[in-house]
Design an enzyme around this catalytic site. Structure first.
Site, PDB file in Angstrom:
ATOM      1  N   ARG A  53       1.349  53.733  40.097  1.00 39.50           N
ATOM      2  CA  ARG A  53       1.652  54.176  38.822  1.00 39.50           C
ATOM      3  C   ARG A  53       2.238  53.335  37.783  1.00 39.50           C
ATOM      4  NH1 ARG A  53       5.598  58.814  41.138  1.00 39.50           N
ATOM      5  NH2 ARG A  53       5.760  57.394  42.892  1.00 39.50           N
ATOM      6  N   LYS A  81       9.385  53.325  40.420  1.00 33.24           N
ATOM      7  CA  LYS A  81      10.206  53.363  41.687  1.00 33.24           C
ATOM      8  C   LYS A  81      11.326  52.292  41.695  1.00 33.24           C
ATOM      9  CE  LYS A  81       9.591  55.605  44.667  1.00 33.24           C
ATOM     10  NZ  LYS A  81      10.207  56.903  44.918  1.00 33.24           N
ATOM     11  N   TYR A 111      13.087  55.904  38.717  1.00 30.72           N
ATOM     12  CA  TYR A 111      13.386  56.455  39.821  1.00 30.72           C
ATOM     13  C   TYR A 111      14.396  55.808  40.491  1.00 30.72           C
ATOM     14  CZ  TYR A 111      10.425  60.442  39.033  1.00 30.72           C
ATOM     15  OH  TYR A 111       9.698  61.563  38.499  1.00 30.72           O
ATOM     16  N   HIS A 171      16.903  57.251  43.380  1.00 30.13           N
ATOM     17  CA  HIS A 171      17.174  57.842  44.785  1.00 30.13           C
ATOM     18  C   HIS A 171      18.126  56.998  45.654  1.00 30.13           C
ATOM     19  CE1 HIS A 171      14.372  60.701  44.285  1.00 30.13           C
ATOM     20  NE2 HIS A 171      13.292  59.750  43.757  1.00 30.13           N
ATOM     21  N   GLU A 185      15.840  60.940  38.245  1.00 28.63           N
ATOM     22  CA  GLU A 185      15.877  62.009  39.133  1.00 28.63           C
ATOM     23  C   GLU A 185      17.269  62.720  38.974  1.00 28.63           C
ATOM     24  OE1 GLU A 185      17.757  58.803  41.878  1.00 28.63           O
ATOM     25  OE2 GLU A 185      15.882  58.994  40.523  1.00 28.63           O
ATOM     26  N   ASP A 190      12.089  60.754  50.258  1.00 24.46           N
ATOM     27  CA  ASP A 190      12.565  59.702  49.321  1.00 24.46           C
ATOM     28  C   ASP A 190      14.025  59.901  49.073  1.00 24.46           C
ATOM     29  OD1 ASP A 190      12.247  61.877  47.730  1.00 24.46           O
ATOM     30  OD2 ASP A 190      10.808  61.000  46.051  1.00 24.46           O
TER      31      ASP A 190
END
Length: 377
Positions: A25, A84, A103, A105, A127, A279
């Site tokens: 992506r 990511k 993101y 996480h 997120e 994740d």
């Protein structure tokens, strides 16, 4: 909060090529470039960043971006947007005058949190951007993609030559369909249940939120079974399942473990687990993160699929679904600066994870055994 009361408007944004295993992506489409360009924000895209999503360098140039040859060139910009979390090889690019929007996480990746804090980087996590109704608008599109992929992957690995029980999801006349158990009725669980039911499996969804279960029941009118989630109902359904999809989420925090090691041992031989929550640490005790290149492992006779970036399997669809949601927020942060945007929008304030060497999100900080500081105070 000292030394973190303001962040200036951003004039340059970098879009790097993702380096996580099999992550194809990209964090911005040409349409996104055009919108930022109209707002006076220059966009630098690393060469080949969009290749995996079928977006060429020429597409970006036509939209107004500048193509740069290296990751270092991209990370030198005032703001970097990614898909990511930064990998260890990217930690060297983190710095105090950088805003990172991606993101993160952090509950599942404490080393990333440590790197961001050490560098005093301002980070905003997709997120944890949260609306007043508690919904997560930047997590939702990828949750939908991962949820729709989960039954597809589960069906694939239920095939005998892939290690599974050799069960066809929809069965055939005279033969029972696969029993699919979905743990959680949020965006991931809902999407998983819809696709599994469309494949004519026998689907049961469990959740603690009875209103959410009522919604599922009203829409599907009994086609999908619903159960209140508790230890007893989880134990009974998981033990009988051919496919278990883990879709439990705590916004910003580590996913709770709802399936124990002993319960996995009790499952049917060659049953399949797809833990979409991996994740966020995973909601199955036996889960460990895998990759698209090596997606499964067997433990206690059960096939485990636990790829941490599931939507990366369909990067074209995922890129456009993600950037449709993230672009307005990226634009707001670029135009007003991270803290300026956070003052204007409580949703973006929730998205702040680290500022000036401090945690800025209480739930994320608590999951890491730390304390958050209000960066807007």
């Amino acid at each position: 909060m000292s030394n973190a009361t303001t962040t200036p408007a951003i004039s340059t944004v970098g879009v790097p090529r993702e380096v996580k295993n099999s992550e194809h992506r990209v964090a911005m489409t040409p349409d996104g470039v055009r919108e930022l360009d109209r707002a006076g924000v220059a966009v630098m895209v690393e060469t080949g960043a969009g290749d995996g999503a079928s977006i060429s360098d020429d597409d970006y140039v036509t939209a107004g971006a500048t193509i740069v040859p290296t990751a270092a060139d991209v990370w030198a910009q005032q703001m970097v947007v990614k898909v990511k979390e930064p990998k260890p090889e990217e930690f060297e690019y983190l710095r105090e005058d950088l805003t990172l929007f991606t993101y993160l996480h952090l509950a599942a990746y404490p080393a990333v949190a440590e790197a961001l804090l050490a560098a005093k980087t301002t980070s905003v996590a997709y997120e944890t951007v949260q609306l007043s109704d508690g919904s997560l608008p930047l997590l939702a599109p990828m949750s939908e993609v991962a949820g729709r992929l989960a039954p597809q992957m589960g069906a694939h690995f239920l095939e005998r030559h892939k290690g599974g029980r050799g069960v066809l999801m929809g069965g055939v006349p005279g033969v029972s369909p696969a029993k699919v158990v979905v743990l959680g009725a949020g965006n991931v669980g809902w999407s998983s249940a819809v696709i599994a039911a469309g494949m004519e499996a026998e689907v049961t969804v469990l959740d603690k939120n009875l209103e959410r279960l009522r919604y599922v029941d009203q829409i599907h009118k009994g086609r999908i079974s619903t159960l209140a989630s508790n230890q007893g109902s989880i134990e009974r359904t998981v033990a009988e399942a051919d496919l278990v999809i883990g879709a439990v989420l705590v916004a910003g925090g580590r996913a709770p473990v709802v399936v124990s090691d002993d319960l996995v041992r009790s499952m049917k031989p060659r049953a399949v687990i797809v833990d979409v929550a991996v994740d966020q640490g995973g909601c199955i005790a036996t889960t460990r993160e895998t990759t698209h290149e090596d997606p499964v492992y067997e433990l206690h006779g059960v096939v485990h699929y636990a790829v941490g970036n599931m939507p990366g399997a369909v990067p074209h669809t995922s890129t456009y679904a993600l950037t449709n949601a993230t672009l307005p927020y990226q634009l707001d942060v670029a135009v007003h600066g991270a803290l300026g945007a956070a003052r204007r929008s409580a949703s973006i304030a929730h998205g702040l994870n680290t500022v000036g060497g401090h945690h800025a999100n209480a739930i994320v900080a608590e999951s890491l055994g730390a304390t958050a500081v209000d960066p807007l105070a």
